[in-house]
Design an enzyme around this catalytic site. Structure first.
Site, PDB file in Angstrom:
ATOM      1  N   HIS A  52       4.355  20.741 -12.037  1.00 50.11           N
ATOM      2  CA  HIS A  52       3.452  20.688 -10.593  1.00 50.11           C
ATOM      3  C   HIS A  52       4.225  19.132  -9.863  1.00 50.11           C
ATOM      4  O   HIS A  52       3.953  18.388 -10.282  1.00 50.11           O
ATOM      5  CB  HIS A  52       2.145  20.251 -10.892  1.00 50.11           C
TER       6      HIS A  52
ATOM      7  N   GLU B 245       3.329  19.955 -17.856  1.00 50.73           N
ATOM      8  CA  GLU B 245       2.473  20.057 -19.041  1.00 50.73           C
ATOM      9  C   GLU B 245       3.132  21.213 -19.830  1.00 50.73           C
ATOM     10  O   GLU B 245       3.537  22.264 -19.409  1.00 50.73           O
ATOM     11  CB  GLU B 245       0.989  20.565 -18.660  1.00 50.73           C
TER      12      GLU B 245
ATOM     13  N   HIS C   9      -5.806  26.892  -5.405  1.00 45.81           N
ATOM     14  CA  HIS C   9      -4.614  26.370  -5.864  1.00 45.81           C
ATOM     15  C   HIS C   9      -4.853  25.391  -7.275  1.00 45.81           C
ATOM     16  O   HIS C   9      -4.017  24.845  -7.796  1.00 45.81           O
ATOM     17  CB  HIS C   9      -3.717  25.415  -4.828  1.00 45.81           C
ATOM     18  N   GLY C  10      -6.080  25.112  -7.467  1.00 50.49           N
ATOM     19  CA  GLY C  10      -6.377  24.303  -8.459  1.00 50.49           C
ATOM     20  C   GLY C  10      -7.967  24.071  -8.865  1.00 50.49           C
ATOM     21  O   GLY C  10      -8.645  25.051  -8.561  1.00 50.49           O
TER      22      GLY C  10
ATOM     23  N   LYS D 126       3.338  12.380 -17.194  1.00 54.10           N
ATOM     24  CA  LYS D 126       3.068  12.479 -15.643  1.00 54.10           C
ATOM     25  C   LYS D 126       3.341  10.781 -15.316  1.00 54.10           C
ATOM     26  O   LYS D 126       3.714   9.958 -16.133  1.00 54.10           O
ATOM     27  CB  LYS D 126       1.569  12.475 -15.329  1.00 54.10           C
TER      28      LYS D 126
ATOM     29  N   PHE E  96       2.421  16.544 -12.493  1.00 54.08           N
ATOM     30  CA  PHE E  96       2.561  16.394 -14.031  1.00 54.08           C
ATOM     31  C   PHE E  96       3.380  17.632 -14.357  1.00 54.08           C
ATOM     32  O   PHE E  96       3.760  18.571 -13.532  1.00 54.08           O
ATOM     33  CB  PHE E  96       1.402  16.457 -14.661  1.00 54.08           C
TER      34      PHE E  96
END
Lengths: 129, 476
Positions: free
Chosen positions: B233, B205, B399-400, B475, B203
């Site tokens: 990303h 953002e 990482h997320g 996205k 995505f």
């Protein structure tokens, strides 16, 4: 269009398909993969694309076949209409005619299963999306 | 699953847990995160990684760990450069999937009033490329240059500013990449896709800095509360996916020659020093360079979008760009000796501490910026690497947020219009190319990113710098 069932996986997705014989299993698995990538209901089988069989054993051959079908869709821009043994029939991909659904990165060996039972052949395949 | 709880956030599965494990599994999880982690097969996969020949230190799992293919997502494994193995599954299909954070000189008040216009503009300018093509046509020769030079190629071709390179991990280019090791079909698949976002969890953002947690580091990174930033990303698109597919297939056969047997075919690996291993690494680096060029081109398109809405005074600059699917040769101190290792980071981010020479000079006192995207409706974080990461995780961190629900479970009982409305009520505008793309990425599908960040901060792997909140999402 073949029927297939979507399988759960935390990060990605998979499907379960069946076929009366190995050829039908491969064709149905390819149709399932294509349906994950795009709406193929209006695709016409105008062009013929051959895929050479590779791999040791039915599982490796299935993953190779599906990765080749994926490459045709993502690399060559083909919208598949139907599948014969080693052959994909389709036409040029067009977003309006074949609305995209998901980008599939690859067909994996993860929890891959191919089996034969009284009703024919079955397979479970997971995709990286 | 038998594990020992070492402290509040550290957990260990001893190497004795299964016959073929060569080392322990160390996983970072608070009490709240342990439940979801134990639900899928992620830890079993981390145990499989512990079986790989030549692993140095434990098989590591970050608090955002979830089940992947072969390696768990959120896994880190350091392999001895001389005697260890390289595994394409330890990098993933999306080679150099990563995150780029772009700073703007605009604040929340300036952007809020024109947000819908901005999101529509970005959606039009930055192609998702789902089933379609990008807008950067490449000849074969140009593609080879992208594969060799990464983000530097993009900037030289006019897709960016010279300063952009300075702030990317590896300055946006891994050396010793060889386009000759990338198959013709990987090139054909990736060539039309430069400058495209992709689908799935990728995505772009538009966000604002809600809270600064470390004033000094934030100052060094050029972040202040209320500032608008943009997070991109994305990865190496079809080119990287095909490189991984190609090599996994080749390595299946090669493993037999090297006498390697593994609990999972998807973990396929070969000795780092083998011809197959070296060819994979050269192809992987080329794909990584494609990804850096890809994110650089998208940043350039984004500059156009902002200029179109806010005029020429809108300035966009790169804070940092990290990769979280990669294998890199690094030197680390491990148990009192210097080791030469190939660090596989699969859904994990490099997090080098302050004073490390690899960090851009302006950030060196603060530590390497670590960019951690959360889910669509919640928050993302900017962290800074700490010494703890060097001591225990080969300079790596999460990482997320990490998925909690499968895509099917995320979609069940939800409809796109309602999700969109709910997000808009919270002030977040979403433009999504596909209906499923929106539903599969609903915030509820992910773990609580704040809890993940709390865990790595408590573990001393990375420190909090700033919390970012979303405004607009684009996205595939």
């Amino acid at each position: 269009m073949s029927r297939f069932e979507i399988l759960e996986h935390t990060a990605d997705m998979g499907f379960r398909v069946r076929g009366a014989n190995e050829e039908e299993l491969f064709a149905n698995a390819a149709a399932a993969l294509a349906a994950v990538v795009m709406d193929t209901s209006r695709a016409q089988g105008l062009e013929r694309h051959e895929i050479a069989s590779e791999g040791e054993g039915v599982e490796e051959r299935l993953v190779h076949w599906l990765n080749e079908v994926l490459w045709l869709m993502d690399g060559r821009g083909v919208a598949p209409a139907r599948f014969d043994p080693g052959v994909v029939w389709g036409e040029t991909r067009d977003g309006a005619k074949h609305p995209p659904r998901l980008v599939v990165k690859a067909v994996t060996f993860h929890q891959l299963r191919v089996w034969q039972d009284a009703e024919g052949w079955g397979a479970e395949v997971f995709l990286d999306v | 699953m038998t594990f020992e709880r070492i402290d509040e956030v550290r957990n260990r599965i001893p190497r004795t847990a299964r016959a073929n494990m060569r080392t322990d599994v160390m996983f970072y999880a608070s009490d709240a995160l342990r439940g979801p982690i134990l639900k899928d097969r992620a830890l079993e996969q981390a145990m499989n990684v512990a079986c790989l020949p030549g692993i140095v230190g434990p098989s590591l799992a970050m608090p955002d760990i979830h089940q992947g293919y072969g390696f768990p997502i959120g896994g880190v494994a350091a392999m001895d450069w001389r005697h260890g193995v390289v595994s394409p599954g330890g990098v993933g299909y999306d080679i150099n999937c990563g995150v780029r954070l772009v700073k703007t000189n605009l604040d929340l008040a300036e952007v809020r009033g024109r947000l819908r216009e901005l999101v529509d503009r970005v959606f039009a300018d930055v192609p998702c490329g789902v089933g379609g093509k990008g807008r950067v046509p490449l000849t074969e020769k140009q593609l080879n240059q992208v594969l060799t030079r990464g983000a530097g190629w993009a900037v030289e071709e006019g897709y960016g500013e010279a300063g952009d390179i300075e702030k990317a991990e590896e300055r946006g280019c891994l050396r010793e990449a060889d386009p000759e090791c990338v198959s013709a079909r990987a090139k054909e698949r990736g060539r039309p896709q430069l400058g495209t976002l992709g689908s799935g969890n990728h995505f772009l953002e538009i966000q604002w800095v809600e809270r600064v947690e470390d004033a000094e580091a934030a100052r060094a990174f050029g972040l202040s509360e209320g500032q608008v930033v943009v997070l991109i990303h994305s990865g190496s698109r079809g080119l990287g996916h095909q490189v991984c597919t190609d090599f996994l297939q080749q390595m299946g056969a090669a493993m037999k020659r090297y006498g390697i047997t593994l609990p999972d075919r998807q973990l396929a690996c070969v000795p780092v020093q083998s011809e197959e291993g070296q060819r994979y690494l050269k192809a992987m680096r080329a794909a990584a360079n494609f990804a850096w060029a890809n994110r650089q081109v998208m940043m350039h398109m984004l500059r156009g979008s902002f200029a179109g809405i806010f005029g020429k005074t809108a300035r966009l600059s790169l804070l940092y760009d990290v990769c979280h699917n990669i294998a890199k040769r690094e030197r680390h101190d491990w148990e009192g000796r210097e080791v030469d290792v190939l660090v596989h980071r699969k859904g994990a981010t490099r997090a080098f501490p302050a004073r490390h020479p690899e960090i851009p000079a302006e950030y060196r006192a603060a530590g390497q910026p670590v960019l951690v995207p959360g889910s669509m409706g919640t928050a993302s974080w900017v962290l800074a690497g700490l010494e703890g990461a060097m001591r225990e995780s080969f300079g790596s961190v999460c990482h997320g947020a990490g998925r909690r629900l499968s895509r099917a479970a995320a979609k069940a009982g939800r409809n796109a219009a309602a999700v969109r409305e709910e997000l808009e009520r919270r002030g977040i505008i979403v433009r999504c190319e596909t209906r499923d793309g929106l539903l599969e990425e609903v915030p509820e599908a992910y773990k609580d990113v704040d809890e993940v960040i709390e865990t790595v901060a408590l573990a001393g792997l990375a420190g909090k710098v700033a919390r970012l909140r979303p405004l607009g999402v684009v996205k595939g």
